[in-house]
Structure formats: C-alpha cells, structure tokens
Design a protein around this motif. Structure first.
Motif, PDB file in Angstrom:
ATOM      1  N   ARG A  14       4.951  -7.406   3.643  1.00 40.16           N
ATOM      2  CA  ARG A  14       4.231  -6.301   3.377  1.00 40.16           C
ATOM      3  C   ARG A  14       4.496  -4.975   3.751  1.00 40.16           C
ATOM      4  O   ARG A  14       4.862  -4.754   4.946  1.00 40.16           O
ATOM      5  CB  ARG A  14       2.738  -6.355   3.657  1.00 40.16           C
ATOM      6  CG  ARG A  14       1.971  -7.581   3.600  1.00 40.16           C
ATOM      7  CD  ARG A  14       1.409  -7.669   2.207  1.00 40.16           C
ATOM      8  NE  ARG A  14      -0.017  -6.944   2.092  1.00 40.16           N
ATOM      9  CZ  ARG A  14      -0.793  -6.625   1.258  1.00 40.16           C
ATOM     10  NH1 ARG A  14      -0.236  -7.218  -0.144  1.00 40.16           N
ATOM     11  NH2 ARG A  14      -1.800  -6.038   1.222  1.00 40.16           N
ATOM     12  N   LYS A 124      -6.835   0.425  -4.382  1.00 42.03           N
ATOM     13  CA  LYS A 124      -6.871  -0.830  -3.833  1.00 42.03           C
ATOM     14  C   LYS A 124      -5.924  -1.600  -4.481  1.00 42.03           C
ATOM     15  O   LYS A 124      -5.088  -2.479  -4.081  1.00 42.03           O
ATOM     16  CB  LYS A 124      -7.974  -1.440  -3.413  1.00 42.03           C
ATOM     17  CG  LYS A 124      -8.698  -1.235  -2.071  1.00 42.03           C
ATOM     18  CD  LYS A 124     -10.322  -1.607  -2.217  1.00 42.03           C
ATOM     19  CE  LYS A 124     -10.497  -2.884  -2.241  1.00 42.03           C
ATOM     20  NZ  LYS A 124     -12.045  -3.318  -2.055  1.00 42.03           N
ATOM     21  N   ASN A 125      -6.110  -1.698  -5.937  1.00 43.94           N
ATOM     22  CA  ASN A 125      -5.414  -2.439  -6.801  1.00 43.94           C
ATOM     23  C   ASN A 125      -3.859  -2.342  -6.852  1.00 43.94           C
ATOM     24  O   ASN A 125      -2.975  -3.227  -6.695  1.00 43.94           O
ATOM     25  CB  ASN A 125      -5.837  -2.515  -8.205  1.00 43.94           C
ATOM     26  CG  ASN A 125      -7.449  -3.234  -8.258  1.00 43.94           C
ATOM     27  OD1 ASN A 125      -7.629  -4.124  -7.379  1.00 43.94           O
ATOM     28  ND2 ASN A 125      -8.002  -2.712  -9.369  1.00 43.94           N
ATOM     29  N   GLU A 128      -2.125  -3.367  -3.553  1.00 42.81           N
ATOM     30  CA  GLU A 128      -1.956  -4.796  -3.480  1.00 42.81           C
ATOM     31  C   GLU A 128      -0.815  -5.007  -4.302  1.00 42.81           C
ATOM     32  O   GLU A 128       0.262  -5.902  -4.192  1.00 42.81           O
ATOM     33  CB  GLU A 128      -3.150  -5.692  -4.106  1.00 42.81           C
ATOM     34  CG  GLU A 128      -4.477  -5.593  -3.134  1.00 42.81           C
ATOM     35  CD  GLU A 128      -4.060  -6.467  -1.993  1.00 42.81           C
ATOM     36  OE1 GLU A 128      -3.429  -7.236  -1.964  1.00 42.81           O
ATOM     37  OE2 GLU A 128      -5.154  -6.120  -1.093  1.00 42.81           O
ATOM     38  N   ASN A 131       2.341  -4.207  -2.777  1.00 40.53           N
ATOM     39  CA  ASN A 131       2.591  -4.841  -1.842  1.00 40.53           C
ATOM     40  C   ASN A 131       2.545  -3.965  -0.270  1.00 40.53           C
ATOM     41  O   ASN A 131       3.283  -4.262   0.640  1.00 40.53           O
ATOM     42  CB  ASN A 131       3.953  -5.307  -1.611  1.00 40.53           C
ATOM     43  CG  ASN A 131       4.122  -6.687  -0.927  1.00 40.53           C
ATOM     44  OD1 ASN A 131       2.900  -7.618  -0.877  1.00 40.53           O
ATOM     45  ND2 ASN A 131       5.442  -7.209  -0.673  1.00 40.53           N
ATOM     46  N   TRP A 132       1.689  -2.859  -0.432  1.00 40.14           N
ATOM     47  CA  TRP A 132       1.448  -2.303   0.780  1.00 40.14           C
ATOM     48  C   TRP A 132       0.330  -2.844   1.854  1.00 40.14           C
ATOM     49  O   TRP A 132      -0.732  -3.281   1.377  1.00 40.14           O
ATOM     50  CB  TRP A 132       0.872  -0.655   0.448  1.00 40.14           C
ATOM     51  CG  TRP A 132       2.094   0.011  -0.031  1.00 40.14           C
ATOM     52  CD1 TRP A 132       2.384   0.166  -1.340  1.00 40.14           C
ATOM     53  CD2 TRP A 132       2.816   1.047   0.808  1.00 40.14           C
ATOM     54  NE1 TRP A 132       3.529   1.357  -1.393  1.00 40.14           N
ATOM     55  CE2 TRP A 132       3.825   1.578  -0.258  1.00 40.14           C
ATOM     56  CE3 TRP A 132       3.224   1.196   2.170  1.00 40.14           C
ATOM     57  CZ2 TRP A 132       4.698   2.386   0.088  1.00 40.14           C
ATOM     58  CZ3 TRP A 132       3.865   2.138   2.418  1.00 40.14           C
ATOM     59  CH2 TRP A 132       4.900   2.766   1.618  1.00 40.14           C
ATOM     60  N   ASN A 133       0.334  -2.729   2.893  1.00 38.42           N
ATOM     61  CA  ASN A 133      -0.340  -3.397   3.933  1.00 38.42           C
ATOM     62  C   ASN A 133      -1.564  -2.156   4.001  1.00 38.42           C
ATOM     63  O   ASN A 133      -1.229  -1.069   4.198  1.00 38.42           O
ATOM     64  CB  ASN A 133       0.283  -3.656   5.346  1.00 38.42           C
ATOM     65  CG  ASN A 133      -0.540  -4.391   6.189  1.00 38.42           C
ATOM     66  OD1 ASN A 133      -1.352  -5.590   5.589  1.00 38.42           O
ATOM     67  ND2 ASN A 133      -0.611  -4.305   7.513  1.00 38.42           N
ATOM     68  N   TYR A 134      -2.770  -2.545   4.246  1.00 42.12           N
ATOM     69  CA  TYR A 134      -3.643  -1.317   4.400  1.00 42.12           C
ATOM     70  C   TYR A 134      -4.996  -1.972   4.943  1.00 42.12           C
ATOM     71  O   TYR A 134      -5.249  -3.220   4.984  1.00 42.12           O
ATOM     72  CB  TYR A 134      -4.193  -0.616   3.016  1.00 42.12           C
ATOM     73  CG  TYR A 134      -4.891  -1.357   1.939  1.00 42.12           C
ATOM     74  CD1 TYR A 134      -6.449  -1.594   1.880  1.00 42.12           C
ATOM     75  CD2 TYR A 134      -4.282  -2.356   1.172  1.00 42.12           C
ATOM     76  CE1 TYR A 134      -7.026  -2.270   1.043  1.00 42.12           C
ATOM     77  CE2 TYR A 134      -4.857  -3.287   0.341  1.00 42.12           C
ATOM     78  CZ  TYR A 134      -6.240  -3.195   0.314  1.00 42.12           C
ATOM     79  OH  TYR A 134      -6.744  -4.027  -0.803  1.00 42.12           O
TER      80      TYR A 134
END
Length: 293
Positions: A14, A124-125, A128, A131-134
């Motif tokens: 990620r 958020k979608n 996701e 592929n970002w971390n959050y």
C-alpha cells in the motif's frame, strides 16, 4: 518500507501518504473537477453573496485546468477524483476538506454538512482503488480545512464545521504532537480561510477571526502578513505553498502578493474568480497526498 519509481513510500503493498508541514515540496495532490459546481444551499458568506449570480461552470473548469497545468509545470502529479453522477454534490471541488496527509500517513475527516457526506465515500473508494493506505476519523465532525500541520505542532480550527469530539480524537491520534486548538469566529468557514503557514515561521493571518490571546500566540511563532476583512473575503489567506518558497495566489490580492514577493517568495498568480464565489481558493481545492520534506 519500499519506494516506487515515483518516490511514493509503500507499506506492504500500500502507498503511504506523507506531509510534515504546509510548505514542503508538493509531489502528489488529489483534486476534483468543478463540473457540477453550484451554489445550491448557501453554506458561507461568499455563497450568500453570489447565490443569485451563481457559478459559470465553463469558466470554473477553465480556471481549474489552469491551476492543474501550473501544478504539473512544477512537477506535481495531479490525481482527479471522479465527479459524482448525480447533481447532489455541488461542493466536490473542495477536496481539502476530505482529509490531510501527515508524517503518520493519510487521514480522512468527517463532513459536518449532510450535503457533503457522499464526498468522503468517493474519496475512500478512490484511495482503495489506487492502493493508498489511510485512516478515518470516527467521531464528531472534522473538515480538514481546519487542520494545519507544522512539524511537531498541529493547529486545529474549532469552527462551525469541526467539533470538540473530533478534536479529542485527533489529540489521541497525534499524541506525540502538540495540538493547538484555535477557535475562530462563526462567520469564517475554516481555519485556512483566516490563517495559513506558508514557510518556516511565516504565515498569513486575519487577526479579527481570533481571540487576542491566540493572535499573540500565533505572532510569537510566526512573522505574519496581516490581512484586512476585504482581503479575507477575497481569500487572501487561502494560497497554496508548493515548496521552494513558491506560492500560488489570486491575482486580485495585490498587496498580499507584493508583500510575499518582498519577503523573497516566488508568487504565481492564477485566476480563480469563479471558484472563489463558493468560498474557497487554492488550498481548499487541493488535498496533498505526498510532500517531500
């Protein structure tokens, strides 16, 4: 921790967002086209003034494109959120309120106005899919135009849009930093509309928005360009620092721009007259994902 070719930090598989302050070199930013931009239900003073005239979406799109081109010319990767299919998200252009990057990665806030809630789901979608971390804040409401980070200090505006409950959660998340809460006057939208840190120990400030004690506190830590009510209404504080003492600012704010130039800043003027009718300028329409320190 690995790095991709683009220099993004990767945790496992990620990508990890990063920003230590407001003025480091901007490398990657999340924006959204103003295709559906409209003043539907006035949420601030600017929108009340321009409700009848409203937004010319063609002009707004051209101005937004000019900003994107300016960023790309300075080696910033511009990513775009999808514009909602329906017409119920007239504020989507203002991506800053969705979240912020820190040295602990990317955080998503919580919208105060119901009209804006679906924007967070779209963000958020996207995160996701890309592929970002959050992480997400869970309590109260925190719109991220109320968050300014400067190294070990996080300034949080206590506004109509950001609640005490959310601030308490932020203090837990950033237990290793000093959290400075700055209540702002009710007529002001977010902290970055009245205070903005543009370089180490340098800021733009509209003192009328704060208690005198807070003005003293800010002035002890920063040399400030002080702006008046008219300059504040025309979003004189809502500039975007992209690193290397380079600032994107509105052409109409001549006195502020000249003062920044005198202080050694490279000021790039970008016309944004249509978008500011909704109460936000360059900082409001940019959600930094990655800044190099």
């Amino acid at each position: 921790m690995l790095k991709t070719e683009e220099g993004e930090k990767v945790m496992g598989n990620r990508k990890q967002g990063y920003a230590l302050n407001e003025y480091a070199t901007l490398k990657e930013v999340l924006m959204c086209l103003p295709e559906k931009m409209k003043i539907k239900q006035p949420l601030n003073e600017a929108q009340k003034k321009y409700k009848k005239e409203n937004i010319n979406q063609d002009i707004a799109l051209r101005q937004h494109e000019e900003l994107r081109k300016t960023l790309e010319a300075h080696d910033v990767k511009v990513k775009l959120l999808p514009v909602a299919d329906n017409k119920t998200l007239p504020e989507q252009v203002f991506t800053r309120d969705l979240g912020f990057a820190s040295d602990n990665g990317i955080f998503l806030g919580r919208m105060n106005e119901k009209i804006r809630n679906p924007e967070t789901d779209i963000a958020k979608n996207w995160l996701e899919a890309e592929n970002w971390n959050y992480e997400e804040l869970r309590n109260g409401s925190l719109e991220c135009g109320d968050v300014l980070i400067d190294g070990d200090v996080v300034y949080v505006g206590k506004s109509n849009r950001t609640t005490e409950t959310a601030i308490k959660e932020l203090k837990k998340l950033f237990f290793d930093k000093k959290i400075v809460v700055l209540p702002i006057g009710k007529k002001y939208l977010h902290l970055d509309c009245v205070f903005n840190i543009i370089a180490p120990r340098t800021a733009i400030l509209h003192p009328d928005a704060f208690a005198k004690e807070d003005v003293r506190r800010i002035s002890m830590h920063y040399r400030t360009i002080v702006i008046n009510a008219d300059e504040q209404f025309h979003l004189g504080t809502n500039v975007l620092s992209i690193g290397n003492d380079t600032i994107i600012s509105l052409p109409g704010n001549n006195r502020i721009n000249n003062e920044m130039k005198e202080w050694g800043f490279n000021v790039i003027e970008v016309e944004f007259s249509e978008i500011i009718k909704s109460g936000g300028a360059f900082r409001c329409v940019t959600f930094p994902l990655l800044k190099h320190h």
